[in-house]
Design a protein around this motif. Structure first.
Motif, PDB file in Angstrom:
ATOM      1  N   ALA A   1     -59.834  36.743  32.677  1.00 59.07           N
ATOM      2  CA  ALA A   1     -61.131  37.611  32.535  1.00 59.07           C
ATOM      3  C   ALA A   1     -62.202  37.291  31.680  1.00 59.07           C
ATOM      4  O   ALA A   1     -61.906  37.767  30.201  1.00 59.07           O
ATOM      5  CB  ALA A   1     -61.191  38.975  32.870  1.00 59.07           C
ATOM      6  N   ALA A   2     -63.701  37.679  31.700  1.00 59.46           N
ATOM      7  CA  ALA A   2     -64.665  37.683  31.143  1.00 59.46           C
ATOM      8  C   ALA A   2     -65.693  38.520  31.504  1.00 59.46           C
ATOM      9  O   ALA A   2     -66.155  38.874  32.968  1.00 59.46           O
ATOM     10  CB  ALA A   2     -65.513  36.608  31.179  1.00 59.46           C
ATOM     11  N   GLU A   3     -66.579  39.263  30.560  1.00 58.32           N
ATOM     12  CA  GLU A   3     -67.792  40.062  30.768  1.00 58.32           C
ATOM     13  C   GLU A   3     -68.356  40.262  29.489  1.00 58.32           C
ATOM     14  O   GLU A   3     -68.474  39.294  28.130  1.00 58.32           O
ATOM     15  CB  GLU A   3     -67.058  41.489  30.615  1.00 58.32           C
ATOM     16  CG  GLU A   3     -68.184  42.057  31.474  1.00 58.32           C
ATOM     17  CD  GLU A   3     -68.753  41.738  32.921  1.00 58.32           C
ATOM     18  OE1 GLU A   3     -68.494  42.373  34.002  1.00 58.32           O
ATOM     19  OE2 GLU A   3     -70.066  41.810  31.997  1.00 58.32           O
ATOM     20  N   VAL A   4     -70.042  40.480  29.581  1.00 61.74           N
ATOM     21  CA  VAL A   4     -70.303  39.971  28.703  1.00 61.74           C
ATOM     22  C   VAL A   4     -70.376  41.156  27.300  1.00 61.74           C
ATOM     23  O   VAL A   4     -70.744  40.425  26.619  1.00 61.74           O
ATOM     24  CB  VAL A   4     -72.229  41.107  29.362  1.00 61.74           C
ATOM     25  CG1 VAL A   4     -72.913  40.538  27.994  1.00 61.74           C
ATOM     26  CG2 VAL A   4     -72.632  39.826  30.544  1.00 61.74           C
ATOM     27  N   PHE A   5     -69.860  42.068  27.443  1.00 59.89           N
ATOM     28  CA  PHE A   5     -69.285  43.100  25.983  1.00 59.89           C
ATOM     29  C   PHE A   5     -68.012  43.976  26.517  1.00 59.89           C
ATOM     30  O   PHE A   5     -67.563  43.608  27.884  1.00 59.89           O
ATOM     31  CB  PHE A   5     -70.743  43.817  26.452  1.00 59.89           C
ATOM     32  CG  PHE A   5     -71.800  43.644  26.286  1.00 59.89           C
ATOM     33  CD1 PHE A   5     -73.205  43.910  26.673  1.00 59.89           C
ATOM     34  CD2 PHE A   5     -72.126  42.966  24.645  1.00 59.89           C
ATOM     35  CE1 PHE A   5     -74.187  43.206  26.360  1.00 59.89           C
ATOM     36  CE2 PHE A   5     -73.318  42.713  24.153  1.00 59.89           C
ATOM     37  CZ  PHE A   5     -74.487  43.065  25.173  1.00 59.89           C
ATOM     38  N   CYS A   6     -67.855  43.912  25.412  1.00 57.76           N
ATOM     39  CA  CYS A   6     -66.486  44.367  25.659  1.00 57.76           C
ATOM     40  C   CYS A   6     -66.442  45.793  25.810  1.00 57.76           C
ATOM     41  O   CYS A   6     -67.376  46.522  24.967  1.00 57.76           O
ATOM     42  CB  CYS A   6     -65.411  44.656  24.144  1.00 57.76           C
ATOM     43  SG  CYS A   6     -64.507  42.636  24.864  1.00 57.76           S
ATOM     44  N   THR A   7     -66.197  47.308  26.413  1.00 54.71           N
ATOM     45  CA  THR A   7     -66.300  48.325  26.910  1.00 54.71           C
ATOM     46  C   THR A   7     -65.168  49.535  26.571  1.00 54.71           C
ATOM     47  O   THR A   7     -65.010  50.589  26.651  1.00 54.71           O
ATOM     48  CB  THR A   7     -66.745  48.575  28.169  1.00 54.71           C
ATOM     49  OG1 THR A   7     -66.808  48.291  29.118  1.00 54.71           O
ATOM     50  CG2 THR A   7     -67.935  47.820  27.894  1.00 54.71           C
ATOM     51  N   GLY A   8     -63.869  48.420  26.929  1.00 53.94           N
ATOM     52  CA  GLY A   8     -62.354  49.206  27.074  1.00 53.94           C
ATOM     53  C   GLY A   8     -61.599  48.390  26.438  1.00 53.94           C
ATOM     54  O   GLY A   8     -61.675  47.353  26.655  1.00 53.94           O
ATOM     55  N   TRP A   9     -60.284  49.274  26.945  1.00 53.51           N
ATOM     56  CA  TRP A   9     -59.389  47.966  26.526  1.00 53.51           C
ATOM     57  C   TRP A   9     -58.201  48.843  28.183  1.00 53.51           C
ATOM     58  O   TRP A   9     -58.336  50.075  28.222  1.00 53.51           O
ATOM     59  CB  TRP A   9     -58.258  48.779  25.584  1.00 53.51           C
ATOM     60  CG  TRP A   9     -56.950  48.116  25.570  1.00 53.51           C
ATOM     61  CD1 TRP A   9     -56.185  48.916  25.518  1.00 53.51           C
ATOM     62  CD2 TRP A   9     -56.937  46.396  25.188  1.00 53.51           C
ATOM     63  NE1 TRP A   9     -54.610  47.705  25.246  1.00 53.51           N
ATOM     64  CE2 TRP A   9     -55.103  47.011  25.445  1.00 53.51           C
ATOM     65  CE3 TRP A   9     -57.466  45.611  25.079  1.00 53.51           C
ATOM     66  CZ2 TRP A   9     -54.358  45.474  25.507  1.00 53.51           C
ATOM     67  CZ3 TRP A   9     -56.606  44.421  24.553  1.00 53.51           C
ATOM     68  CH2 TRP A   9     -55.073  44.157  25.159  1.00 53.51           C
ATOM     69  N   GLY A  10     -57.699  47.999  28.509  1.00 52.00           N
ATOM     70  CA  GLY A  10     -57.164  47.754  29.211  1.00 52.00           C
ATOM     71  C   GLY A  10     -57.146  47.811  30.977  1.00 52.00           C
ATOM     72  O   GLY A  10     -56.153  48.244  32.053  1.00 52.00           O
ATOM     73  N   ASN A  11     -58.416  48.091  31.349  1.00 55.78           N
ATOM     74  CA  ASN A  11     -58.905  48.478  32.504  1.00 55.78           C
ATOM     75  C   ASN A  11     -59.738  46.748  33.443  1.00 55.78           C
ATOM     76  O   ASN A  11     -60.557  46.904  32.836  1.00 55.78           O
ATOM     77  CB  ASN A  11     -60.183  49.593  32.565  1.00 55.78           C
ATOM     78  CG  ASN A  11     -59.836  49.535  34.111  1.00 55.78           C
ATOM     79  OD1 ASN A  11     -59.735  49.093  34.705  1.00 55.78           O
ATOM     80  ND2 ASN A  11     -61.271  50.821  33.835  1.00 55.78           N
ATOM     81  N   PRO A  12     -58.799  46.520  34.498  1.00 57.55           N
ATOM     82  CA  PRO A  12     -59.251  45.716  34.734  1.00 57.55           C
ATOM     83  C   PRO A  12     -60.215  45.751  35.285  1.00 57.55           C
ATOM     84  O   PRO A  12     -61.184  44.792  35.260  1.00 57.55           O
ATOM     85  CB  PRO A  12     -57.829  45.404  35.940  1.00 57.55           C
ATOM     86  CG  PRO A  12     -57.236  45.735  35.567  1.00 57.55           C
ATOM     87  CD  PRO A  12     -57.175  46.513  35.229  1.00 57.55           C
ATOM     88  N   ASP A  13     -61.029  46.355  35.541  1.00 60.51           N
ATOM     89  CA  ASP A  13     -62.433  47.353  35.967  1.00 60.51           C
ATOM     90  C   ASP A  13     -63.324  46.815  35.315  1.00 60.51           C
ATOM     91  O   ASP A  13     -64.391  46.765  35.795  1.00 60.51           O
ATOM     92  CB  ASP A  13     -62.650  48.214  36.401  1.00 60.51           C
ATOM     93  CG  ASP A  13     -61.591  49.008  38.004  1.00 60.51           C
ATOM     94  OD1 ASP A  13     -61.256  49.438  38.185  1.00 60.51           O
ATOM     95  OD2 ASP A  13     -61.325  47.701  38.285  1.00 60.51           O
ATOM     96  N   ASP A  14     -62.912  47.236  34.042  1.00 57.54           N
ATOM     97  CA  ASP A  14     -63.890  45.898  32.376  1.00 57.54           C
ATOM     98  C   ASP A  14     -64.551  45.003  32.578  1.00 57.54           C
ATOM     99  O   ASP A  14     -65.650  44.539  32.218  1.00 57.54           O
ATOM    100  CB  ASP A  14     -63.529  46.709  31.782  1.00 57.54           C
ATOM    101  CG  ASP A  14     -63.153  47.479  31.238  1.00 57.54           C
ATOM    102  OD1 ASP A  14     -62.217  48.432  30.377  1.00 57.54           O
ATOM    103  OD2 ASP A  14     -63.934  48.959  31.651  1.00 57.54           O
ATOM    104  N   PHE A  15     -63.632  44.733  33.493  1.00 55.67           N
ATOM    105  CA  PHE A  15     -63.894  42.711  34.079  1.00 55.67           C
ATOM    106  C   PHE A  15     -64.417  42.271  34.819  1.00 55.67           C
ATOM    107  O   PHE A  15     -63.928  42.446  36.405  1.00 55.67           O
ATOM    108  CB  PHE A  15     -62.862  41.989  33.162  1.00 55.67           C
ATOM    109  CG  PHE A  15     -62.493  41.805  31.829  1.00 55.67           C
ATOM    110  CD1 PHE A  15     -61.672  43.115  31.414  1.00 55.67           C
ATOM    111  CD2 PHE A  15     -62.886  41.158  31.518  1.00 55.67           C
ATOM    112  CE1 PHE A  15     -61.307  43.421  30.283  1.00 55.67           C
ATOM    113  CE2 PHE A  15     -63.020  41.115  29.866  1.00 55.67           C
ATOM    114  CZ  PHE A  15     -61.931  42.409  28.958  1.00 55.67           C
TER     115      PHE A  15
END
Length: 123
Positions: A96-110
């Motif tokens: 999974a990828a996203e521009v910034f890491c915003t947390g841990w463990g939550n698939p919704d962050d990606f």
């Protein structure tokens, strides 16, 4: 359009190793947060490792010392080296990828996901 394509899964015996790859294309941002998740049948999707564009890494307690996440910027490819495999590591593994890491463990962050690669470990 961002595309993530995983490969490298397979069936191995307990104690074996695998290296998963995730080839990224269409990603134009200068920063990234990329993670590996896994999901076993009947269980929730679990984040096992993540890495950001600064090179910082984080691992789930259950995989520390056995899993190593890395990223080759030149190849735009994310890797997960898995050693000392256990039957409980059996799952579909997703990058999974996203521009910034915003947390841990939550698939919704990606926001970007690959299709997954299956890892099966026999005892």
């Amino acid at each position: 359009q961002v595309q993530l394509v995983e490969s490298g899964g397979g069936s191995v015996q307990s104690g074996g190793s695998l290296r998963l790859s995730c080839a990224a294309s269409g990603y134009t941002y200068s920063s990234y947060c990329m993670g590996w998740f896994r999901q076993a049948p009947g269980k929730e999707r679990e984040e096992v490792a993540a890495i950001d564009s600064d090179g910082s890494t984080i691992y789930a307690d259950s995989v520390k010392g056995r899993f190593t996440i890395s990223h080759d910027n030149a190849k735009n490819t994310l890797y997960l080296q898995i050693d000392s495999l256990k039957p409980e590591d059996t799952a579909m593994y997703y990058c999974a990828a996203e521009v910034f890491c915003t947390g841990w463990g939550n698939p919704d962050d990606f926001g970007y996901w690959g299709q997954g690669t299956q890892v099966t470990v026999s005892s």
